[in-house]
Design an enzyme around this catalytic site. Structure first.
Site, PDB file in Angstrom:
ATOM      1  N   ARG A 105      22.917   0.432  54.104  1.00  0.00           N
ATOM      2  CA  ARG A 105      21.760  -0.182  54.776  1.00  0.00           C
ATOM      3  C   ARG A 105      21.798  -1.661  54.430  1.00  0.00           C
ATOM      4  O   ARG A 105      21.718  -2.038  53.255  1.00  0.00           O
ATOM      5  CB  ARG A 105      20.447   0.450  54.316  1.00  0.00           C
ATOM      6  CG  ARG A 105      19.242  -0.343  54.785  1.00  0.00           C
ATOM      7  CD  ARG A 105      17.938   0.381  54.609  1.00  0.00           C
ATOM      8  NE  ARG A 105      17.791   1.437  55.620  1.00  0.00           N
ATOM      9  CZ  ARG A 105      16.637   2.024  55.921  1.00  0.00           C
ATOM     10  NH1 ARG A 105      15.522   1.664  55.293  1.00  0.00           N
ATOM     11  NH2 ARG A 105      16.576   2.963  56.839  1.00  0.00           N
ATOM     12  N   HIS A 132      20.061   1.357  64.347  1.00  0.00           N
ATOM     13  CA  HIS A 132      19.597   2.396  63.411  1.00  0.00           C
ATOM     14  C   HIS A 132      19.979   3.757  64.006  1.00  0.00           C
ATOM     15  O   HIS A 132      19.126   4.566  64.377  1.00  0.00           O
ATOM     16  CB  HIS A 132      18.093   2.281  63.188  1.00  0.00           C
ATOM     17  CG  HIS A 132      17.593   3.046  61.993  1.00  0.00           C
ATOM     18  ND1 HIS A 132      18.432   3.696  61.107  1.00  0.00           N
ATOM     19  CD2 HIS A 132      16.329   3.271  61.537  1.00  0.00           C
ATOM     20  CE1 HIS A 132      17.700   4.283  60.165  1.00  0.00           C
ATOM     21  NE2 HIS A 132      16.435   4.042  60.402  1.00  0.00           N
ATOM     22  N   GLN A 135      18.630   7.375  62.758  1.00  0.00           N
ATOM     23  CA  GLN A 135      17.256   7.712  63.126  1.00  0.00           C
ATOM     24  C   GLN A 135      17.193   8.223  64.559  1.00  0.00           C
ATOM     25  O   GLN A 135      16.490   9.195  64.859  1.00  0.00           O
ATOM     26  CB  GLN A 135      16.351   6.479  62.961  1.00  0.00           C
ATOM     27  CG  GLN A 135      14.904   6.740  63.321  1.00  0.00           C
ATOM     28  CD  GLN A 135      14.206   7.664  62.339  1.00  0.00           C
ATOM     29  OE1 GLN A 135      14.222   7.422  61.145  1.00  0.00           O
ATOM     30  NE2 GLN A 135      13.573   8.724  62.842  1.00  0.00           N
ATOM     31  N   ASP A 217       7.872   1.143  67.287  1.00  0.00           N
ATOM     32  CA  ASP A 217       8.284   0.817  65.919  1.00  0.00           C
ATOM     33  C   ASP A 217       7.475  -0.416  65.488  1.00  0.00           C
ATOM     34  O   ASP A 217       6.795  -1.039  66.321  1.00  0.00           O
ATOM     35  CB  ASP A 217       9.800   0.525  65.917  1.00  0.00           C
ATOM     36  CG  ASP A 217      10.400   0.396  64.523  1.00  0.00           C
ATOM     37  OD1 ASP A 217       9.699   0.703  63.531  1.00  0.00           O
ATOM     38  OD2 ASP A 217      11.565  -0.023  64.422  1.00  0.00           O
ATOM     39  N   CYS A 257       9.707   6.000  64.008  1.00  0.00           N
ATOM     40  CA  CYS A 257      10.683   6.267  62.936  1.00  0.00           C
ATOM     41  C   CYS A 257      10.044   6.196  61.554  1.00  0.00           C
ATOM     42  O   CYS A 257      10.587   6.757  60.606  1.00  0.00           O
ATOM     43  CB  CYS A 257      11.860   5.311  63.063  1.00  0.00           C
ATOM     44  SG  CYS A 257      11.455   3.580  62.776  1.00  0.00           S
ATOM     45  N   ARG A 285      15.473  14.039  59.751  1.00  0.00           N
ATOM     46  CA  ARG A 285      16.470  13.118  59.187  1.00  0.00           C
ATOM     47  C   ARG A 285      17.349  13.871  58.187  1.00  0.00           C
ATOM     48  O   ARG A 285      18.563  13.691  58.143  1.00  0.00           O
ATOM     49  CB  ARG A 285      15.780  11.941  58.459  1.00  0.00           C
ATOM     50  CG  ARG A 285      15.161  10.896  59.356  1.00  0.00           C
ATOM     51  CD  ARG A 285      16.167  10.126  60.194  1.00  0.00           C
ATOM     52  NE  ARG A 285      17.185   9.452  59.420  1.00  0.00           N
ATOM     53  CZ  ARG A 285      17.049   8.247  58.842  1.00  0.00           C
ATOM     54  NH1 ARG A 285      15.928   7.564  58.999  1.00  0.00           N
ATOM     55  NH2 ARG A 285      18.042   7.701  58.155  1.00  0.00           N
TER      56      ARG A 285
HETATM   57  N1  NVA Z   1      12.866  -1.465  62.744  1.00  0.00           N
HETATM   58  C1  NVA Z   1      12.495  -1.097  61.391  1.00  0.00           C
HETATM   59  C2  NVA Z   1      12.904   0.300  61.103  1.00  0.00           C
HETATM   60  C3  NVA Z   1      12.553   0.777  59.728  1.00  0.00           C
HETATM   61  C4  NVA Z   1      13.059   2.165  59.456  1.00  0.00           C
HETATM   62  C5  NVA Z   1      13.127  -2.065  60.420  1.00  0.00           C
HETATM   63  O1  NVA Z   1      14.298  -2.425  60.620  1.00  0.00           O
HETATM   64  O2  NVA Z   1      12.472  -2.458  59.461  1.00  0.00           O
HETATM   65  N1   CP Z   2      12.893   5.590  59.288  1.00  0.00           N
HETATM   66  C1   CP Z   2      13.538   5.167  58.208  1.00  0.00           C
HETATM   67  O1   CP Z   2      14.734   4.817  58.264  1.00  0.00           O
HETATM   68  O2   CP Z   2      12.801   5.145  57.075  1.00  0.00           O
HETATM   69  P1   CP Z   2      13.167   4.479  55.695  1.00  0.00           P
HETATM   70  O3   CP Z   2      13.132   2.999  55.883  1.00  0.00           O
HETATM   71  O4   CP Z   2      12.117   4.966  54.760  1.00  0.00           O
HETATM   72  O5   CP Z   2      14.537   4.921  55.282  1.00  0.00           O
END
Ligand code: NVA
Ligand code: CP
Length: 303
Positions: A105, A132, A135, A217, A257, A285
């Site tokens: 990540r 992502h 997800q 989101d 998500c 997930r």
């Molecule tokens: N779009 C959000 C998703 C978090 C799981 C982010 O990147 O923070």
């Molecule tokens: N939806 C998701 O990826 O959650 P986290 O940021 O908690 O991993």
């Protein structure tokens, strides 16, 4: 030896592979619920590299690997050499010599591309600024669980054209569903001309009209926190609330998500209401991540 396969963006899997993955997820989930053993990755190891926060992604990969009989190691930029400037390529060469799978990540997609280029084991995108995909597989699996199939359905994306939106765009092409996107001026997806299943709407109500799934989101994703105030202003009118949901089909689902901000991108009555499947989505997930890890390591005969 099995061909090395990475999962860096949704389109790294084709329709047959995704169908296989959805079936495998269903089997893995059923076995898990029935307390039946499913330890296909015994003695295998996963390294997880996190350069951003996480709850669901970390839990689903770490617990998933352990439930499949393997183990995992958590690394972050603060206390690994990645945070002290060791080149990504060198880190990839070293880390991949010691484990069977890597999940990352991070911020830029280029980082995981470089890592994958120098890795001798599969690399999985656990979220970048651009994509992502893990997800969106879980979201589509959840939709299929509820509705049987996603082919020909209409999904409405309301909000920022962020990493989630990009993965939904790729998914619509591969799995043949319609994607309606509505974002405020300045936050639209860049070029949609290559995507025949995607339609952009300036009006969120028009995007949601007759949709089978409405999803959104946060307005400011991780890494964009300094724009929070500006975005809060720009995204007024793009909240998924009950009056917007009323435009969708009667049985439409709501997904997010998570984490969510009630009162911003979604109203509390929608996310906590009867059309919301966000907790199933979150649980899935786990099951999806297990299937993905098994698929990338053991492969599959696609029928
Ligand atoms: N779009 C959000 C998703 C978090 C799981 C982010 O990147 O923070
Ligand atoms: N939806 C998701 O990826 O959650 P986290 O940021 O908690 O991993």
């Amino acid at each position: 030896m099995k061909e090395l396969k990475h999962f860096l963006k949704f389109s790294d899997l084709n329709q047959d592979e995704l169908k296989y993955l959805f079936n495998l997820t269903r089997d893995i989930k059923q076995k898990y619920k029935a307390f039946e053993p499913c330890t296909t990755l015994q003695d295998r190891t996963l390294v997880m590299i996190f350069e951003k926060n996480s709850t669901r992604t970390r839990l689903s990969f770490e617990l998933g690997m352990s439930q499949l009989g393997g183990s995992s190691v958590y690394l972050n930029t603060k206390d690994s050499q990645l945070g002290r400037g060791e080149p990504v390529a060198d880190s990839a060469r070293v880390i991949s010599r010691m484990c069977d799978l890597v999940m990352i990540r991070t911020f830029e997609q280029e980082m995981i591309q470089t890592f994958a280029q120098h890795s001798t084991v599969p690399v999985i995108n656990g979220l970048t600024d651009q994509h992502h995909p893990c997800q969106v597989i879980a979201d589509i699996f959840t939709f299929i669980e509820k509705n049987g199939s996603i082919k020909g359905s209409t999904v409405a994306w309301v909000g920022d054209s962020n990493n989630m939106c990009n993965s939904w765009i790729e998914a619509s092409e591969i799995l043949d569903f319609h994607l309606h996107i509505s974002s405020p001026p300045g936050y639209k997806p860049k070029d949609l001309s290559h995507f025949k299943h995607v339609k952009f709407f300036t009006d969120p109500e028009a995007a949601v009209h007759h949709a089978d799934l409405v999803t959104t989101d946060v307005w400011a994703s991780m890494g964009f926190e300094e724009e929070t105030k500006l975005r809060r202003h720009a995204f007024q009118g793009w909240q998924v609330n009950s009056s917007l949901m009323a435009q969708a089909s009667k049985d439409a689902l709501f997904m997010h998500c998570l984490p969510a901000h009630r009162g911003e991108e979604v109203s509390a009555d929608v996310i906590d209401g009867p059309q919301s499947v966000v907790w199933d989505e979150a649980e899935n997930r786990l099951h999806v991540q297990k299937a993905l890890m098994e698929f990338l390591l053991l492969g599959v005969v696609v029928s």
